[in-house]
Write an enzyme that holds these catalytic residues in place. Structure first.
Site, PDB file in Angstrom:
ATOM      1  N   ARG A 184       0.977  -1.036  -0.133  1.00  0.00           N
ATOM      2  CA  ARG A 184      -0.009   0.099  -0.183  1.00  0.00           C
ATOM      3  C   ARG A 184       1.235   1.071   0.073  1.00  0.00           C
ATOM      4  NH1 ARG A 184      -5.169  -0.082   1.906  1.00  0.00           N
ATOM      5  NH2 ARG A 184      -4.680   1.979   3.430  1.00  0.00           N
ATOM      6  N   ARG A 194       9.983   5.715  -2.431  1.00  0.00           N
ATOM      7  CA  ARG A 194      10.184   6.762  -3.074  1.00  0.00           C
ATOM      8  C   ARG A 194      11.910   6.872  -3.355  1.00  0.00           C
ATOM      9  NH1 ARG A 194       6.096   9.377  -2.507  1.00  0.00           N
ATOM     10  NH2 ARG A 194       3.878   8.724  -3.577  1.00  0.00           N
ATOM     11  N   ARG A 238      -8.422  -5.978  13.163  1.00  0.00           N
ATOM     12  CA  ARG A 238      -8.169  -4.803  14.721  1.00  0.00           C
ATOM     13  C   ARG A 238      -9.301  -3.703  14.615  1.00  0.00           C
ATOM     14  NH1 ARG A 238      -4.444  -6.652  17.623  1.00  0.00           N
ATOM     15  NH2 ARG A 238      -3.582  -4.622  18.234  1.00  0.00           N
ATOM     16  N   ARG A 297      -0.295   6.556  15.948  1.00  0.00           N
ATOM     17  CA  ARG A 297       0.169   8.120  15.388  1.00  0.00           C
ATOM     18  C   ARG A 297      -0.468   8.957  15.366  1.00  0.00           C
ATOM     19  NH1 ARG A 297      -2.316   6.058   9.615  1.00  0.00           N
ATOM     20  NH2 ARG A 297      -4.175   5.380  10.308  1.00  0.00           N
ATOM     21  N   GLU A 307      -3.496   7.008  18.632  1.00  0.00           N
ATOM     22  CA  GLU A 307      -4.370   6.789  17.805  1.00  0.00           C
ATOM     23  C   GLU A 307      -3.768   5.081  18.351  1.00  0.00           C
ATOM     24  OE1 GLU A 307      -5.128   6.099  13.476  1.00  0.00           O
ATOM     25  OE2 GLU A 307      -4.966   4.154  13.335  1.00  0.00           O
ATOM     26  N   TYR A 323      -9.696  -4.737   2.764  1.00  0.00           N
ATOM     27  CA  TYR A 323      -9.342  -4.102   3.454  1.00  0.00           C
ATOM     28  C   TYR A 323      -9.731  -2.548   2.365  1.00  0.00           C
ATOM     29  CZ  TYR A 323      -5.001  -1.065   5.717  1.00  0.00           C
ATOM     30  OH  TYR A 323      -4.321  -0.189   5.846  1.00  0.00           O
ATOM     31  N   ASP A 370      -9.749   0.529   0.679  1.00  0.00           N
ATOM     32  CA  ASP A 370     -10.072   2.087   0.939  1.00  0.00           C
ATOM     33  C   ASP A 370     -11.392   2.966   0.556  1.00  0.00           C
ATOM     34  OD1 ASP A 370      -7.528   2.126   1.740  1.00  0.00           O
ATOM     35  OD2 ASP A 370      -6.555   3.024  -0.622  1.00  0.00           O
TER      36      ASP A 370
END
Ligand code: UDP
Length: 375
Positions: free
Chosen positions: A175, A179, A253, A284, A307, A355, A357
């Site tokens: 996901r 770079r 989860r 986070r 979180e 999962y 998006d």
């Protein structure tokens, strides 16, 4: 009830299907949700002390490559020009996430050029002899080498999933891009942004149709016996719950958010700060005001949410399908049962144990309607 169609769940999947049925079939649709709001986990609310829009179930950034999905949602909202960026903290230092040239150079205290990255990473991942990565750990190491994996992925993933990264699917880590440049946008999708006047308005407008009725605080399992034989049901609740967990629970989860109004105008300078260290208990910190730089915050304060990832148990909100081998075997049993029900369809992240998006959920719902609704 005298509706021909019942949508269970007023999240992004349910709202998309409701709208398509009302418009394409011209038939009455009832949308129910056991929560007291629409929008599912995309729901947001306004913090009274600061006026800041707070995403009630974690930060939801809309992004898609699919023009069709974008065009569909644009009928109900404008989007701002926000492009998501994430910073991660590891051992008291901050780095770009996903891993890019800044992450690598800063972590190793070197100054590689883009064309040198491939050989650099290869020299590290070759040491591991992973030819055909089979799980999240092997995939990560093959992409970024062991040191970066151990710093930025291992601890975060252990906190997020509470299981050995060797037991998780490699697709979870793919996901994230990796770079060789300083590009730090989290997503590369052409269409990105946050609903201009909030998620609430987006879903309100999707359901604002004379043929759509919405009932909140309505539990499907309490009114199941009232559903007429010929009513079609589009169920976007948890698949295993529908069948009363007869093959056992599919693992999820869950998340817990600790909200704070911070007495400073800017807490962390970015909307999402990840915490890679295993000894920091949260994964986070979200700071919502940064999602809307076009809005003025005159309060002098800011809202944050820490979180925490939790093991899901019945009665809590499911967020992420864990999807171990055991789950996949169970899923097959449930999907076989689901296929036997002609007038009930199972959709969305919860209904399909996928999962998804947000954009993938809309896309799947639109494609489902293309197939199922006569044109
Ligand atoms: N991940 C990680 N470190 C990070 C961010 C993500 O190891 O700093 C891994 C982790 O396993 C996570 C997965 O990448 O579950 C997917 O991250 P993403 O940001 O896509 O998760 P989401 O926003 O859906 O929670």
């Amino acid at each position: 009830m005298n509706h021909a169609h019942l949508i269970v769940g007023a999240g992004i999947t349910g709202c998309t299907i409701a709208r398509r049925i009302a418009e394409d079939l011209g038939e009455k649709v009832l949308v129910i949700d056991k929560r007291d709001h629409i929008g599912g986990n995309c729901h947001s609310h306004i913090n009274a002390e600061t006026g800041i829009e707070v995403h009630s179930y974690g930060t939801h950034i809309f992004h898609t490559k699919e023009k069709r999905v974008w065009d569909f949602l644009k009928r109900f909202t404008e989007f701002n020009s926000y492009r998501h960026k994430v910073v991660t903290t590891y051992q008291g230092r901050t780095f770009h996430m996903p891993v890019n040239l800044q992450t690598i150079n800063s972590f190793f205290r070197i100054s590689l050029k883009p064309h040198e990255v491939e050989d650099f990473i290869k020299s590290k991942s070759e040491l591991e002899n992973i030819t055909n990565p089979q799980n999240l750990e092997e995939k990560s190491i093959s992409l970024i080498g062991r040191e970066l994996y151990e710093a930025f992925v291992k601890g975060y993933t252990l906190k997020q999933w509470e299981c050995d990264p060797k037991e998780l699917e490699a697709s979870i880590i793919t996901r994230l891009p990796f770079r060789h440049t300083y590009e730090c946008d989290y997503f590369t999708d052409r269409y990105q942004g946050l609903p201009w006047d909030g998620y609430g308005k987006l879903f309100e407008r999707m359901l604002d149709h004379e043929l759509i009725e919405t009932r909140l605080s309505s539990d499907f399992f309490e009114l199941k016996h009232e559903i007429p034989q010929d009513c079609k049901v589009y169920y976007s609740g948890p698949l295993d719950r529908y069948f009363n967990y007869c093959h056992g629970e599919l693992k999820w989860r869950s998340l817990r958010f600790e909200y704070r109004v911070e007495d400073v105008p800017d807490y962390q300078g970015t909307p999402v700060m990840n915490y890679a260290d295993i000894d920091v208990p949260y994964t986070r910190i979200h700071e919502y005001q940064h999602l809307h730089p076009e809005r003025e915050n005159k309060s002098g304060k800011t809202v944050t949410a820490r979180e925490f990832s939790l093991k899901w148990k019945q009665g809590e909100e499911p967020y992420y399908p864990v999807n171990t081998n055991e789950d996949r075997n169970r899923l097959e049993l449930y999907l076989n049962d689901a296929a036997k029900l002609n007038s009930t369809h199972f959709l969305g992240r919860l209904g399909q144990y996928k999962y998804y998006d947000m954009d993938k959920a809309v896309q799947a719902a639109l494609e489902f309607c293309d197939e199922q609704l006569p044109s």
